[in-house]
Design a protein around this motif. Structure first.
Motif, PDB file in Angstrom:
ATOM      1  N   TRP A   1       8.420-116.343 109.433  1.00  0.00           N
ATOM      2  CA  TRP A   1       8.805-115.013 109.948  1.00  0.00           C
ATOM      3  C   TRP A   1       7.762-114.494 110.924  1.00  0.00           C
ATOM      4  O   TRP A   1       8.078-114.061 112.025  1.00  0.00           O
TER       5      TRP A   1
ATOM      6  N   ILE B   1      16.648-117.533 109.486  1.00  0.00           N
ATOM      7  CA  ILE B   1      16.335-116.202 110.008  1.00  0.00           C
ATOM      8  C   ILE B   1      15.049-116.159 110.816  1.00  0.00           C
ATOM      9  O   ILE B   1      14.757-115.128 111.437  1.00  0.00           O
TER      10      ILE B   1
ATOM     11  N   HIS C   1      14.587-109.637 103.053  1.00  0.00           N
ATOM     12  CA  HIS C   1      15.589-110.682 103.211  1.00  0.00           C
ATOM     13  C   HIS C   1      16.237-110.943 101.861  1.00  0.00           C
ATOM     14  O   HIS C   1      15.556-111.014 100.835  1.00  0.00           O
TER      15      HIS C   1
ATOM     16  N   MET D   1      24.120-108.852 117.725  1.00  0.00           N
ATOM     17  CA  MET D   1      22.694-109.111 117.890  1.00  0.00           C
ATOM     18  C   MET D   1      22.439-109.553 119.328  1.00  0.00           C
ATOM     19  O   MET D   1      23.157-110.400 119.863  1.00  0.00           O
TER      20      MET D   1
ATOM     21  N   ILE E   1      22.080-116.279 113.726  1.00  0.00           N
ATOM     22  CA  ILE E   1      21.809-116.654 112.334  1.00  0.00           C
ATOM     23  C   ILE E   1      22.838-117.712 111.959  1.00  0.00           C
ATOM     24  O   ILE E   1      23.919-117.440 111.430  1.00  0.00           O
TER      25      ILE E   1
ATOM     26  N   THR F   1      21.484-107.093 109.388  1.00  0.00           N
ATOM     27  CA  THR F   1      22.098-108.257 110.033  1.00  0.00           C
ATOM     28  C   THR F   1      23.203-108.794 109.135  1.00  0.00           C
ATOM     29  O   THR F   1      23.150-108.661 107.911  1.00  0.00           O
TER      30      THR F   1
ATOM     31  N   SER G   1      25.456-110.968 113.714  1.00  0.00           N
ATOM     32  CA  SER G   1      24.399-111.895 114.137  1.00  0.00           C
ATOM     33  C   SER G   1      24.791-113.355 114.047  1.00  0.00           C
ATOM     34  O   SER G   1      23.931-114.239 114.071  1.00  0.00           O
TER      35      SER G   1
ATOM     36  N   ILE H   1      17.644-107.998 106.340  1.00  0.00           N
ATOM     37  CA  ILE H   1      18.110-109.253 106.917  1.00  0.00           C
ATOM     38  C   ILE H   1      18.934-110.018 105.888  1.00  0.00           C
ATOM     39  O   ILE H   1      18.435-110.386 104.826  1.00  0.00           O
TER      40      ILE H   1
ATOM     41  N   SER I   1      26.127-112.330 109.077  1.00  0.00           N
ATOM     42  CA  SER I   1      26.541-113.567 109.727  1.00  0.00           C
ATOM     43  C   SER I   1      27.659-114.222 108.943  1.00  0.00           C
ATOM     44  O   SER I   1      27.573-114.340 107.713  1.00  0.00           O
TER      45      SER I   1
ATOM     46  N   VAL J   1      16.078-112.607 115.814  1.00  0.00           N
ATOM     47  CA  VAL J   1      15.887-111.784 114.621  1.00  0.00           C
ATOM     48  C   VAL J   1      14.556-111.038 114.714  1.00  0.00           C
ATOM     49  O   VAL J   1      14.468-109.839 114.413  1.00  0.00           O
TER      50      VAL J   1
END
Length: 457
Positions: A73, A441, A277, A403, A426, A345, A422, A306, A347, A446
């Motif tokens: 990250w 991610i 997350h 996104m 993602i 986010t 996203s 996320i 996906s 992101v």
């Protein structure tokens, strides 16, 4: 080791972050030279920190998995040079020199995982361990009840008896898993009131086929595995409710207290940005919400969720098909506990939150809640679904966006909620086919969204 160094690209450049670890009860783990929280207080008391980024991982994360995810990250954020330049210019315009402090919060969310802050990962099995001790150890991470312990005894006995797992679950083992699923779900206390319709035969068959279906994983690292013992592999997945409960408990108690302490130590101009997350979104949401009537020193400046493994109605003041029931984090919106943007986010490629979450969360019990089944569901959204699939819903005002690529600015506004579709970014393509993207991610796009949320605060 509390200070972790992230190398950026192939250069000698690096970035440090602090890893602060809690035990299963939410107690901070002491390092050889003291508590990390005190080090962080000292830094904030003596240095002109402008922005604190407070990050939480999700389910099935032990220490090695947490370190790996935080490394990825932070590397993605650090390599977004255009975003770093923008925030530097923004803080300069506010008569500050941009100085970030990065904190990774570790909470033990992987059953029987490696919680040694320096050791390498290990596996778990039944060899060389007294059965009663093993049952007690597993009960702590699945369900701490007598019925669960009896079921675990049946499962461990079968794991020893069957050196080669049978093609189908033996009846007594299936019955034991059904008991465990019930006991595990009843221990959850989130006011979404969740239970399970997980089918033991289906999960077992997928494990036998070595598919380890991505639909039944939120793991931030490797899924929990024994030494090819399918009966025990199954048990890792039954920690779903226990770990969800733990995420909220640690967030609203230890995490809340830690952030309060840091805010008191920091200058009033220091901004705090929380990022979560998966189940980590429950952790950071709980930190911001706190317990009833509790308040942070001041609102946080941005919140990014996320692929959140929490209910899409968690922030709603009025959950559909409930009577006078608000989402457990509705106070975050109602009491303006985030002054900057809240960003989520979602996906279509995240099979974990798209498929497992509603299955594990469909109601089979309601803990005394008053549910109006006669009321029509006046929404395009389902009763049970995650923020990682639908974004935050059930609030008066929110904005849906796609996104953006890393070079396109967002212009997030303070006090607004943004749900980012996203799926373009993602995504996890494996051999030309889409695999589960729940953990895909650590992407520049992101990182750009996280940084942009900080801009908007």
């Amino acid at each position: 080791m509390p200070i972790q160094t992230v190398t950026i690209n192939t250069t000698t450049a690096s970035l440090d972050y602090y890893l602060i670890a809690f035990d299963a009860d939410g107690n901070e783990r002491r390092e050889a030279d003291g508590f990390i929280s005190q080090k962080l207080v000292d830094i904030l008391s003596t240095q002109a920190i402008t922005d604190v980024f407070f990050i939480s991982h999700g389910w099935l994360g032990d220490v090695p998995a947490a370190k790996k995810q935080y490394h990825n990250w932070i590397k993605a954020m650090a390599e977004s040079q255009a975003d770093i330049q923008k925030i530097q210019e923004l803080r300069k315009s506010q008569n500050q020199e941009f100085r970030p402090l990065l904190i990774g919060l570790h909470w033990p969310s992987k059953p029987w995982g490696n919680e040694d802050l320096n050791a390498e990962p290990t596996s778990y099995d039944t060899s060389g361990t007294k059965l009663n001790e093993l049952i007690e150890e597993y009960a702590q991470d699945v369900a701490d009840t007598d019925a669960a312990r009896e079921a675990l005894g049946t499962i461990f006995t079968a794991s020893i008896e069957y050196s080669i797992p049978p093609d189908n679950l033996p009846p007594e083992v299936k019955a034991a898993y059904e008991v465990l699923i019930k006991e595990a779900s009843l221990e959850g206390d989130e006011n979404d009131s969740e239970s399970s319709i997980l089918e033991p035969d289906a999960i077992y068959e997928s494990l036998i086929a070595q598919e380890e279906s991505e639909e039944i994983r939120f793991a931030i690292g490797d899924a929990p595995k024994s030494k090819k013992n399918t009966f025990l592999d199954f048990l890792g997945y039954l920690s779903y409710w226990k770990m969800k409960q733990r995420a909220r408990h640690i967030g609203e108690t230890s995490g809340f207290n830690l952030l309060t302490k840091l805010q008191k130590a920091a200058a009033e101009t220091t901004r705090f940005h929380l990022v979560g997350h998966s189940f980590g979104c429950i952790v950071v949401s709980s930190i911001v919400a706190g317990r009833k009537n509790s308040k942070l020193v001041r609102p946080v400046n941005s919140l990014v969720l996320i692929q959140g493994a929490l209910s899409l109605w968690s922030y709603s003041s009025n959950i559909p098909r409930r009577v006078n029931l608000a989402g457990c984090f509705s106070s975050v919106i109602n009491d303006r506990k985030v002054v900057g943007p809240i960003v989520t986010t979602r996906s279509i490629h995240d099979n974990s939150v798209t498929k497992l979450y509603p299955v594990a969360s469909v109601s089979g019990r309601f803990s005394g809640q008053d549910i109006d089944f006669a009321a029509p569901l006046e929404s395009e959204f389902p009763e049970y679904g995650s923020i990682g699939t639908f974004g935050i819903q059930g609030i008066d005002e929110m904005t849906s966006l796609k996104m953006y690529p890393s070079e396109k600015p967002y212009n997030f506004q303070s006090g607004k909620v943004y749900n980012l579709e996203s799926s373009e970014f993602i995504r996890n393509l494996d051999g030309g086919k889409d695999a589960d993207a729940h953990n895909s991610i650590a992407k520049p796009q992101v990182a750009h969204a996280v940084s942009s949320a900080a801009f908007g605060s």
